[in-house]
Enzyme design. Sequence first.
Site, short mmCIF file in Angstrom:
data_model
loop_
_atom_site.label_atom_id
_atom_site.label_comp_id
_atom_site.label_asym_id
_atom_site.label_seq_id
_atom_site.Cartn_x
_atom_site.Cartn_y
_atom_site.Cartn_z
N SER A 1 0.79 -1.24 0.00
CA SER A 1 0.00 0.00 0.00
C SER A 1 0.82 1.28 0.00
CB SER A 1 -0.95 0.01 1.20
OG SER A 1 -2.06 -0.81 0.94
N PHE B 1 -12.88 -13.78 -2.65
CA PHE B 1 -11.59 -13.27 -3.11
C PHE B 1 -10.48 -13.77 -2.18
CE2 PHE B 1 -8.09 -10.33 -3.41
CZ PHE B 1 -8.00 -10.06 -4.77
N ALA B 2 -10.73 -13.73 -0.87
CA ALA B 2 -9.72 -14.18 0.08
C ALA B 2 -9.40 -15.67 -0.11
CB ALA B 2 -10.20 -13.92 1.50
N THR C 1 -9.67 -17.41 -2.75
CA THR C 1 -9.06 -17.65 -4.06
C THR C 1 -7.65 -17.10 -4.16
OG1 THR C 1 -11.26 -17.57 -5.08
CG2 THR C 1 -9.36 -17.34 -6.55
N TYR D 1 -10.73 1.81 5.50
CA TYR D 1 -9.67 1.53 4.53
C TYR D 1 -10.20 0.59 3.45
CZ TYR D 1 -4.82 0.82 3.04
OH TYR D 1 -3.64 0.79 2.33
N SER D 2 -10.11 1.00 2.20
CA SER D 2 -10.62 0.19 1.10
C SER D 2 -9.65 0.23 -0.06
CB SER D 2 -12.00 0.70 0.65
OG SER D 2 -12.43 -0.01 -0.50
N ASN D 3 -9.08 -0.92 -0.39
CA ASN D 3 -8.19 -1.00 -1.55
C ASN D 3 -8.91 -0.66 -2.85
OD1 ASN D 3 -5.61 -1.89 -0.37
ND2 ASN D 3 -6.78 -3.67 0.27
N GLY E 1 2.63 -0.88 4.17
CA GLY E 1 2.19 -1.68 3.05
C GLY E 1 2.40 -3.15 3.30
#
Length: 390
Positions: free
Chosen positions: A100, A164-165, A167, A206-208, A350
Amino acid sequence: MRVRTTLVGATALLLTAALAGPAVAAAGPAGGTRTVTAATTATDGHAGTRRALQEAVRAGVPGVTATAKDTHGTWSSTAGVGDVRTGAPRSAADRYRVGSITKTFVSTVLLQLEAEGRISLDDSVEKWLPGVVHGHGHDGHHVTVRQLLNHTSGIYNYTADEDFARTHLLADGFLEHRYDTLAPRDLVAVAMRHRPDFAPGTSWNYSNTNYVLAGMVIQKVTGHSYATEIDRRIINPLHLTATSLPGTRVTVPRPSGRAYSKLALTATGPTYDVTTLNPSLASSAGEMISDSADLDRFYSALLRGRLLPPGQLKEMRTTVKIDGAPEIRYGLGLMDLRLSCGVHVWGHDGGIHGSASLAATTADGRHSLALNFNGDWSGDTNAVLDKEFC
């Protein structure tokens, strides 16, 4: 991008690599200290920092590397190993995935574009990306570019999605899909399957996904990819020779060590070598590779006004509070962290598979530190930061 697999679903936001769970013994012997231009005696001013790095190795991190720069010169130290199989030590010149920390570079480009009059941070996301932020209550008409950059958009974080996690973050899925290519729109589509976390501008999370969208905005405004613009506007002018945006390249340029992860919801169990992966799963939220010296140079230049006009730097440093973390405030891709001694530093952390990094500098940009752990389940980067600046 923070994808710390022992914290799947959490909003990992602190400038720390501390993880819950028991410490795991590191494989291989602890390494030594490497001097760049400063002495490494007990009186060099970095003895506490060195001890904190060594403590991270004792806590289970395979290897650590750090470089600090201040008015006395440049100092580097390593501990532990860069390769648990061969016992090769880490190097002060190691390149590593910075996760990040990429966000600060992306935000800097957008603020430069604002200074050039090509975009307003108060533009809606819909203006630049029509129809992209839509579904299950998401509406790009009501989200601004500024809200993307300071994480007040309410847009769901795609890395918190359970599918998603499974995978891409946990062992079985990651080992099967580590080389898959994911387009930015694929990542946004994952987020759009969920409801927003809150109405835009009413809270912080917090959002990627915010920074995947920010990278897409850069491409729409300039006609070039965010990677091209970061190269042209930041990496080349600052001569950041160890910094790159790999896109879909799965390897880390040399010199570099290996990266290790538990790929699990706990800090126990087998350790996997996760050095090679397709970083498109992080996109503009966290694909970058760098080294500690380059990160020091970047954050110092940023805070000293070499990359942004005063007005845009002020915007970047205009922060919002984070509930539950009174010592941290978040600006536009930049964190303000108050340390235990009252000193404020500016930077970002990050995390990505097998890599936990941190870079920070004082408000005047004259004292900087950047570091990396090559394991993602143990250690405390915040403790290193505290020892360096306090």
